[in-house]
Design a protein around this motif. Structure first.
Motif, PDB file in Angstrom:
ATOM      1  N   SER A  52       0.826  -1.196   0.000  1.00 15.16           N
ATOM      2  CA  SER A  52       0.000   0.000   0.000  1.00 15.16           C
ATOM      3  C   SER A  52       0.870   1.261   0.000  1.00 15.16           C
ATOM      4  O   SER A  52       2.059   1.218   0.319  1.00 15.16           O
ATOM      5  CB  SER A  52      -0.919  -0.007   1.214  1.00 15.16           C
ATOM      6  OG  SER A  52      -0.142   0.051   2.405  1.00 15.16           O
ATOM      7  N   SER A  54       0.752   3.667   2.056  1.00 11.91           N
ATOM      8  CA  SER A  54       1.139   3.998   3.424  1.00 11.91           C
ATOM      9  C   SER A  54       2.133   3.006   4.010  1.00 11.91           C
ATOM     10  O   SER A  54       2.600   3.179   5.131  1.00 11.91           O
ATOM     11  CB  SER A  54      -0.099   4.040   4.321  1.00 11.91           C
ATOM     12  OG  SER A  54      -0.713   2.766   4.345  1.00 11.91           O
ATOM     13  N   ASP A  55       2.447   1.945   3.239  1.00 10.16           N
ATOM     14  CA  ASP A  55       3.395   0.917   3.696  1.00 10.16           C
ATOM     15  C   ASP A  55       2.860   0.126   4.880  1.00 10.16           C
ATOM     16  O   ASP A  55       3.619  -0.531   5.591  1.00 10.16           O
ATOM     17  CB  ASP A  55       4.738   1.557   4.081  1.00 10.16           C
ATOM     18  CG  ASP A  55       5.882   0.552   4.037  1.00 10.16           C
ATOM     19  OD1 ASP A  55       6.991   0.896   4.486  1.00 10.16           O
ATOM     20  OD2 ASP A  55       5.664  -0.588   3.594  1.00 10.16           O
ATOM     21  N   THR A  56       1.547   0.181   5.106  1.00  6.31           N
ATOM     22  CA  THR A  56       0.967  -0.534   6.242  1.00  6.31           C
ATOM     23  C   THR A  56       0.360  -1.870   5.851  1.00  6.31           C
ATOM     24  O   THR A  56       0.067  -2.687   6.726  1.00  6.31           O
ATOM     25  CB  THR A  56      -0.118   0.317   6.910  1.00  6.31           C
ATOM     26  OG1 THR A  56      -1.106   0.676   5.929  1.00  6.31           O
ATOM     27  CG2 THR A  56       0.479   1.579   7.511  1.00  6.31           C
ATOM     28  N   SER A  57       0.174  -2.086   4.561  1.00  3.66           N
ATOM     29  CA  SER A  57      -0.438  -3.334   4.116  1.00  3.66           C
ATOM     30  C   SER A  57       0.366  -3.935   2.977  1.00  3.66           C
ATOM     31  O   SER A  57       0.800  -3.224   2.068  1.00  3.66           O
ATOM     32  CB  SER A  57      -1.871  -3.084   3.621  1.00  3.66           C
ATOM     33  OG  SER A  57      -2.691  -2.579   4.643  1.00  3.66           O
ATOM     34  N   THR A  58       0.547  -5.243   3.069  1.00  9.42           N
ATOM     35  CA  THR A  58       1.208  -5.973   1.992  1.00  9.42           C
ATOM     36  C   THR A  58       0.393  -7.218   1.658  1.00  9.42           C
ATOM     37  O   THR A  58      -0.302  -7.770   2.530  1.00  9.42           O
ATOM     38  CB  THR A  58       2.640  -6.393   2.378  1.00  9.42           C
ATOM     39  OG1 THR A  58       2.606  -7.150   3.581  1.00  9.42           O
ATOM     40  CG2 THR A  58       3.545  -5.193   2.548  1.00  9.42           C
TER      41      THR A  58
END
Length: 124
Positions: A52, A54-58
Motif C-alpha cells: 500500500s 502507506s506501507d501498512t499493508s502488503t
C-alpha cells in the motif's frame, strides 16, 4: 517523462536469492500503491505482491508467501521485491505497476503506470 523501470532480473539458481527494483521517474511514489506482477510464457499475468501507499499493508500470492518480500523506499522513489529460495516455477517476466487505488492493483485491473518488465529465470 513519467515511467517505471524494473531492474535486477537475471539467471538465479533454485534456492538462491535475487532482488528486483522498480524505480519511478517523473512522479513520486509516495501516494501510490505498488504491485509486482509476472507473466510466464503461455500463461496469463498474475499478481505476485502488492504494497500500500502507506506501507501498512502488503499482499502476497500464496505461491510466494514466506519466500518473497516487498518493500518500498520513498526517499529513493523505489520499490523492491526480495526473492529468496526461488523455484523454477517463478521463471517469468516481472513487471511493476503503480496505482493510486490499491483495490485496482489487488483486482489486477490497474490502469496506472506500468514498467517494461525484467526477465527472471530460475534454473540450475
Amino acid at each position: 517523462q513519467v515511467q517505471l523501470v524494473e531492474s535486477g532480473g537475471g539467471l538465479v539458481q533454485p534456492g538462491g536469492s535475487l532482488r528486483l527494483s522498480c524505480a519511478a521517474s517523473g512522479f513520486t511514489l509516495d501516494y501510490y500503491a505498488i504491485g509486482w506482477f509476472r507473466q510466464a510464457p503461455g500463461k496469463e499475468r498474475e499478481g505476485v505482491s502488492i504494497i500500500s501507499s502507506s506501507d501498512t499493508s502488503t499482499y502476497y500470492a500464496d505461491s510466494v508467501k514466506g519466500r518473497f518480500t516487498i518493500s518500498r523506499d520513498n526517499a529513493k522513489n523505489t520499490v523492491y521485491l526480495q526473492m529468496n529460495s526461488p523455484k523454477p516455477g517463478d521463471t517469468a517476466v516481472y513487471y511493476c505497476a503503480a496505482d493510486p487505488l490499491l483495490s485496482t492493483l489487488v483486482a489486477g485491473v490497474s490502469q496506472g503506470y506500468w514498467g517494461q518488465g525484467t526477465q527472471v529465470t530460475v534454473s540450475s
